[in-house]
Design an enzyme around this catalytic site. Structure first.
Site, PDB file in Angstrom:
ATOM      1  N   HIS A 110       0.898  -1.074   0.109  1.00  0.00           N
ATOM      2  CA  HIS A 110       0.084  -0.018  -0.131  1.00  0.00           C
ATOM      3  C   HIS A 110       0.726   1.272  -0.082  1.00  0.00           C
ATOM      4  CE1 HIS A 110      -3.783  -1.989   0.937  1.00  0.00           C
ATOM      5  NE2 HIS A 110      -3.290  -2.863   1.396  1.00  0.00           N
TER       6      HIS A 110
ATOM      7  N   LYS B 125      -8.062  14.197   4.657  1.00  0.00           N
ATOM      8  CA  LYS B 125      -7.182  12.837   4.476  1.00  0.00           C
ATOM      9  C   LYS B 125      -6.030  12.933   5.588  1.00  0.00           C
ATOM     10  CE  LYS B 125      -6.349  14.012   0.267  1.00  0.00           C
ATOM     11  NZ  LYS B 125      -6.278  13.024  -0.935  1.00  0.00           N
ATOM     12  N   ARG B 126      -5.181  11.894   6.058  1.00  0.00           N
ATOM     13  CA  ARG B 126      -4.276  12.337   6.778  1.00  0.00           C
ATOM     14  C   ARG B 126      -3.349  13.147   6.531  1.00  0.00           C
ATOM     15  NH1 ARG B 126      -3.668   8.225  11.284  1.00  0.00           N
ATOM     16  NH2 ARG B 126      -1.536   9.119  11.502  1.00  0.00           N
TER      17      ARG B 126
ATOM     18  N   LYS C 209       1.050  14.469   0.666  1.00  0.00           N
ATOM     19  CA  LYS C 209      -0.426  14.820   0.117  1.00  0.00           C
ATOM     20  C   LYS C 209      -0.458  16.342  -0.080  1.00  0.00           C
ATOM     21  CE  LYS C 209      -1.929  10.626   2.850  1.00  0.00           C
ATOM     22  NZ  LYS C 209      -2.922   9.843   1.883  1.00  0.00           N
TER      23      LYS C 209
ATOM     24  N   THR D  41      -8.492   6.661  -1.894  1.00  0.00           N
ATOM     25  CA  THR D  41      -9.568   6.219  -1.799  1.00  0.00           C
ATOM     26  C   THR D  41     -11.026   7.148  -1.447  1.00  0.00           C
ATOM     27  OG1 THR D  41      -9.376   5.223   0.467  1.00  0.00           O
ATOM     28  CG2 THR D  41      -9.252   3.602  -1.259  1.00  0.00           C
TER      29      THR D  41
ATOM     30  N   LYS E  54     -14.725   8.327  -3.111  1.00  0.00           N
ATOM     31  CA  LYS E  54     -15.954   8.570  -2.405  1.00  0.00           C
ATOM     32  C   LYS E  54     -16.436   9.977  -3.006  1.00  0.00           C
ATOM     33  CE  LYS E  54     -13.688   5.978   1.096  1.00  0.00           C
ATOM     34  NZ  LYS E  54     -12.821   5.863   2.490  1.00  0.00           N
TER      35      LYS E  54
HETATM   36  C1  26W Z   1       4.323   1.228   9.959  1.00  0.00           C
HETATM   37  C2  26W Z   1       3.323   2.202   9.837  1.00  0.00           C
HETATM   38  C3  26W Z   1       2.490   2.105   8.743  1.00  0.00           C
HETATM   39  C4  26W Z   1       1.450   2.157   8.821  1.00  0.00           C
HETATM   40  C5  26W Z   1       0.274   2.147   7.780  1.00  0.00           C
HETATM   41  C6  26W Z   1       2.987   2.395   7.489  1.00  0.00           C
HETATM   42  C7  26W Z   1       2.239   2.368   6.296  1.00  0.00           C
HETATM   43  C8  26W Z   1       0.704   2.355   6.562  1.00  0.00           C
HETATM   44  C9  26W Z   1      -0.148   2.331   5.553  1.00  0.00           C
HETATM   45  C10 26W Z   1       0.201   1.280   4.247  1.00  0.00           C
HETATM   46  C11 26W Z   1      -0.539   3.552   5.052  1.00  0.00           C
HETATM   47  C12 26W Z   1      -1.784   3.490   4.406  1.00  0.00           C
HETATM   48  O1  26W Z   1      -3.050   3.729   4.680  1.00  0.00           O
HETATM   49  N1  26W Z   1      -1.544   3.759   3.025  1.00  0.00           N
HETATM   50  C13 26W Z   1      -2.738   4.079   2.199  1.00  0.00           C
HETATM   51  O2  26W Z   1      -3.428   2.663   1.691  1.00  0.00           O
HETATM   52  C14 26W Z   1      -4.644   3.162   0.944  1.00  0.00           C
HETATM   53  C15 26W Z   1      -5.087   1.663   0.578  1.00  0.00           C
HETATM   54  O3  26W Z   1      -4.538   0.940  -0.215  1.00  0.00           O
HETATM   55  C16 26W Z   1      -4.154   3.942  -0.261  1.00  0.00           C
HETATM   56  O4  26W Z   1      -5.417   4.206  -0.971  1.00  0.00           O
HETATM   57  C17 26W Z   1      -3.394   5.056   0.110  1.00  0.00           C
HETATM   58  O5  26W Z   1      -3.000   5.728  -1.408  1.00  0.00           O
HETATM   59  C18 26W Z   1      -2.127   4.667   0.716  1.00  0.00           C
HETATM   60  O6  26W Z   1      -1.398   5.743   1.246  1.00  0.00           O
END
Ligand code: 26W
Length: 840
Positions: free
Chosen positions: A374, A565-566, A571, A673, A677
């Site tokens: 992701h 978004k975060r 971003k 995503t 929406k």
């Molecule tokens: C370890 C810390 C950590 C925690 C969460 C690293 C990475 C993440 C996730 C991968 C971050 C995340 O939410 N990524 C998002 O995933 C979505 C679902 O596929 C995508 O639509 C977003 O573009 C992506 O940033």
């Protein structure tokens, strides 16, 4: 047993609500629950009590279809079940969804009205299970919704965090994190199952021996053992009489009170085990993207993975299946690398606990797992120090070394042409204190690897996993994300859903490609008018929400320009701010400047340890203060930051937006995503050619999408050929003026220090090419204002955005996973099972 038999037999058949659950019966049941669950009479009960009484009533309604479905998993031989392993599940509030799925929304609204209560008010009281950070966690929830609605047998496996994502409060423009006490008064949707429990080992050492048949055996002697117990949540399908399960694991001490220690008067030691054990599932790590290698995080990952795999093996053996068929009965998806220790754990369980041979175990393991990546951000890729693995999971480290040895030998022998890539392919990063690359372990141990948008999957093959792609190209595919239209249109935008259903019936809710049948409505002037009225209603509704939560009164006739978004530098919320400051200066310099009134709406949490993201939140509030106080501009510009963005808040925001900001640096947002929406709810997008924006742009048509900026290759080129942001600063007056506004203290009561780190990072490095895309962005925003002036033409484009979003349903992508990767079939729903056959 007789009595039980009778009561079970009058259970309603699956999906059928209890007879007579009409208005009066509903009111009675609510009153009954108030009485027996809360000891309250309707007269004495609070709204919160009514919420609880109603929620328990509805959960009861879900049980029959839930038990029915669970039964089938056990009964029907050879059913293959999808197990979605994710450290995060952002399921959102459940009551409204379950009412809709049980077709009880209207009857319950009337029943509550009978008590003088509004269902909407009660829904606002539901605490949201914030068991995730953002995109990844919400995607997992959308996929569970689609799996259930499409009738695929699936179990979501995750962690029952006692405290979820923090509650965001804003003090003087700064983010403050407050503890998220979502379990304070229990959770009506949770079924704690203390009898579903597994022992989880940590630390210690391994001892090797040869058993009577000369087999090499490894015994793991742990230093600590923790118990994992199951907490189950029903995941109902929309208008289908089955319900899947979300099984979240809770850590408990094997011995919660050490009486000996207590007798010795060492009261802390008496409860020490309890505290240490329960700490494992105490809180969600609030960072997404920047990865922090904390020991507790690894304990959390191993804990839920081991519970889940032990649970699958128990279910498998209970169905008297043999382990060599494990991969034919379970398709286990790794939601990013967070659960990827599962590959070593399944090998340990097969080889050490169930005496399978190594090669056979490895075959089954690779055929069982598949991995979704992701993120491409290097700082988000997990790599655990060998020392930490040695200390916490000594047996797994041995297994990883063995896997790596055999893998590199295999490459040397069978793929000598890849000899020079061995170091890049290795599971071990030999640099510094040596690490295990979890993305490599996930890729080696899975039979399928996918990215989450076409561009992302390409970049994955070209960059992060290029050596694996070169060696095992067949494993790679793309699965562009999707979102559930049930929650993000039907539930959060009932007026729009009503308008669509009125025109094309309601099949679109189970097959979103049906939306294309709405295309001809674009030419219907009346339909466009009603469409605009629906949007305006949603904008009014959001205006009341904003007033209540920020005390700012926004103009519902202005253009709602929304970025939620975060908070993250890639971003580029700060690029959005540069546009706002630029508009401010344009209006200040020329009061008659032709700028359509706009309300800029921001929302999003920053990881507590992410300084720059928190500074961006402060800057948003500083810009809002400057503009909202300035009578010369505030008729035309307003800036709002909505605190505590989560699934519940998003229900107010997506339906009300006119413009969706998807402005990440090309190549950085894996998919997005929120972009889907917004478009589904008739917002037009201003965005870069990044992630799924590219596919949305293609689907809706370039003339209905505001495209700007460098594409991923141009970003790469720009950086490779030496990028000088300061030159852009000096050569672009409006840009310089806007940046100077930030760095001169004009936004911070003359304190030029507060935003210096942000300006410095922009002028020195500008890692995410904010300045490089500024001019193109400003020009594109000008188009937006022009197009928005013609509201009828705007609504044409808005309607076309919605009608052309069919592909971005999570149903479409879940079907792709089921067909291409998991190879599972939906359960035939006609065969209703008699629950009695389940009672052992
Ligand atoms: C370890 C810390 C950590 C925690 C969460 C690293 C990475 C993440 C996730 C991968 C971050 C995340 O939410 N990524 C998002 O995933 C979505 C679902 O596929 C995508 O639509 C977003 O573009 C992506 O940033």
């Amino acid at each position: 047993m007789g009595k039980l038999k009778d009561s079970f037999n009058d259970m309603p058949a699956a999906g059928e609500v209890r007879p007579g659950l009409k208005l009066e019966a509903l009111k009675q049941d609510i009153a009954y629950n108030l009485f027996c669950l809360l000891g309250k009479s309707p007269a004495a009960a609070s709204s919160k009590d009514f919420y609880t009484a109603l929620a328990y009533l509805i959960r009861g309604q879900l049980e029959s279809r839930w038990i029915n479905t669970a039964g089938k998993y056990y009964q029907q031989k050879g059913i293959k079940v999808v197990c979605y392993l994710s450290a995060e599940f952002l399921i959102g509030p459940q009551l409204a969804k379950n009412l809709l799925y049980l077709d009880l929304y209207e009857p319950v609204r009337q029943a509550l009205a009978g008590f003088g209560l509004s269902l909407e008010e009660l829904l606002e009281l539901e605490p949201e299970p914030g068991l995730g950070n953002g995109g990844l966690g919400r995607l997992a929830a959308c996929y569970l919704d689609s799996l259930a609605t499409l009738g695929f047998p699936a179990i979501g496996y995750g962690i029952r965090y006692e405290f979820g994502i923090f509650e965001q409060q804003i003090r003087d423009g700064w983010q403050i994190e407050a503890t998220d006490k979502w379990l304070q008064s229990g959770c009506p949707w949770e079924f704690l199952k203390p009898d579903v429990a597994y022992d989880i080992k940590f630390g210690g050492h391994t001892e090797t021996s040869y058993d009577e048949s000369g087999r090499y055996r490894v015994l793991w002697v742990p230093a600590q053992v923790v118990k994992g117990i199951a907490a189950d949540y029903p995941i109902a399908g929309y208008k289908i009489n089955s319900a899947n399960t979300l099984r979240l694991w809770k850590a408990e001490a094997c011995e919660s009170f050490d009486f000996q220690a207590f007798n010795m008067g060492d009261y802390y030691a008496a409860v020490d085990q309890k505290v240490v054990s329960e700490n494992i599932t105490k809180v969600l790590y609030p960072n997404d993207e920047p990865w922090v290698g904390k020991q507790l995080r690894l304990k959390q990952q191993y804990f839920f993975v081991s519970c889940s795999l032990q649970d699958m093996i128990k279910l498998h053996l209970a169905r008297s299946e043999s382990l060599e068929h494990f991969h034919e009965c379970f398709a286990v998806q790794l939601n990013d690398t967070h659960p990827s220790i599962a590959i070593a754990e399944l090998m340990r369980l097969f080889v050490d606990e169930h005496q399978l041979g190594w090669n056979e175990a490895w075959q089954i393991t690779q055929n069982t797992f598949s991995y979704t990546n992701h993120t491409l951000l290097p700082e988000a890729l997990e790599k655990w120090p060998l020392a930490l693995l040695q200390e916490l999971l000594p047996r797994h480290l041995e297994i990883i070394f063995e896997l790596n040895q055999r893998f590199l030998d295999h490459v040397r022998l069978d793929h000598p042409e890849h000899e020079e890539n061995l170091a890049n392919l290795s599971l071990i990063d030999e640099s510094g204190e040596k690490y295990v690359r979890m993305a490599h372990l996930a890729s080696l141990g899975s039979h399928a690897i996918n990215g989450v948008s076409e561009l992302h999957s390409e970049l994955l093959k070209r960059d992060v996993l290029k050596d694996f792609y070169a060696l095992m190209p067949d494993k790679f595919s793309n699965k562009t994300n999707g979102v559930t239209p049930r929650r993000f249109i039907r539930l959060s935008n009932p007026k729009l859903a009503g308008l669509i259903t009125e025109r094309i019936g309601e099949d679109w809710l189970k097959d979103l490609s049906e939306l294309s049948r709405l295309e001809d409505a674009v030419e219907d002037h009346g339909f466009r008018e009603v469409w605009r009225a629906v949007k305006r209603d949603n904008k009014l509704r959001l205006a009341t929400y904003i007033k209540r939560h920020t005390d700012i009164l926004v103009d519902p006739d202005s253009l709602y320009d929304v970025q939620v978004k975060r908070i993250h530098e890639y971003k580029r919320q700060h690029l959005n701010l540069l546009h706002i400051i630029t508009l401010y200066h344009i209006i200040r310099q020329n009061q008659n400047a032709d700028i359509a009134p706009r309300t800029f709406i921001f929302a999003g949490k920053a990881a507590p340890s992410y300084f720059m993201a928190k500074l961006i939140i402060k800057l948003i509030h500083a810009v809002a203060d400057m503009i909202n106080r300035d009578i010369r501009v505030r008729e035309r510009l307003q800036v709002v930051f909505i605190p505590n963005f989560n699934v519940k808040t998003s229900h107010w925001i997506y339906p009300a937006a006119d413009l969706s900001e998807q402005i990440s640096t090309a190549g950085k947002e894996a998919s997005g995503t929120g972009n889907m929406k917004f478009s589904m709810n008739g917002a037009l997008t201003i965005g870069t050619l990044d992630g799924a924006n590219i596919e949305i742009h293609k689907a809706v048509g370039s003339e209905h999408f505001f495209l700007f900026g460098l594409n991923a290759d141009q970003v790469y080129e720009t950086k490779a050929t030496g990028y000088d942001p300061r030159a852009l600063y000096s050569s672009n007056d409006l840009l310089r003026e806007s940046i100077d506004t930030i760095q001169t203290g004009a936004l911070s009561h003359g304190d030029a220090e507060v935003f210096r780190p942000l300006v410095k990072s922009l002028l020195d490095r500008d890692e995410y090419l904010v300045l490089a895309d500024y001019q193109s962005y400003i020009a594109c925003q000008k188009d937006v204002s022009l197009v928005f002036r013609d509201s009828d033409n705007w609504s044409r484009k808005a309607i076309l955005n919605t009608t052309r979003m069919g592909r971005f349903s999570s149903d479409r992508v879940v079907k792709e996973y089921c067909h291409d990767i998991w190879n599972v079939e939906p359960i035939r729903s006609e065969s209703t099972l008699n629950v009695m056959d389940l009672v052992p």
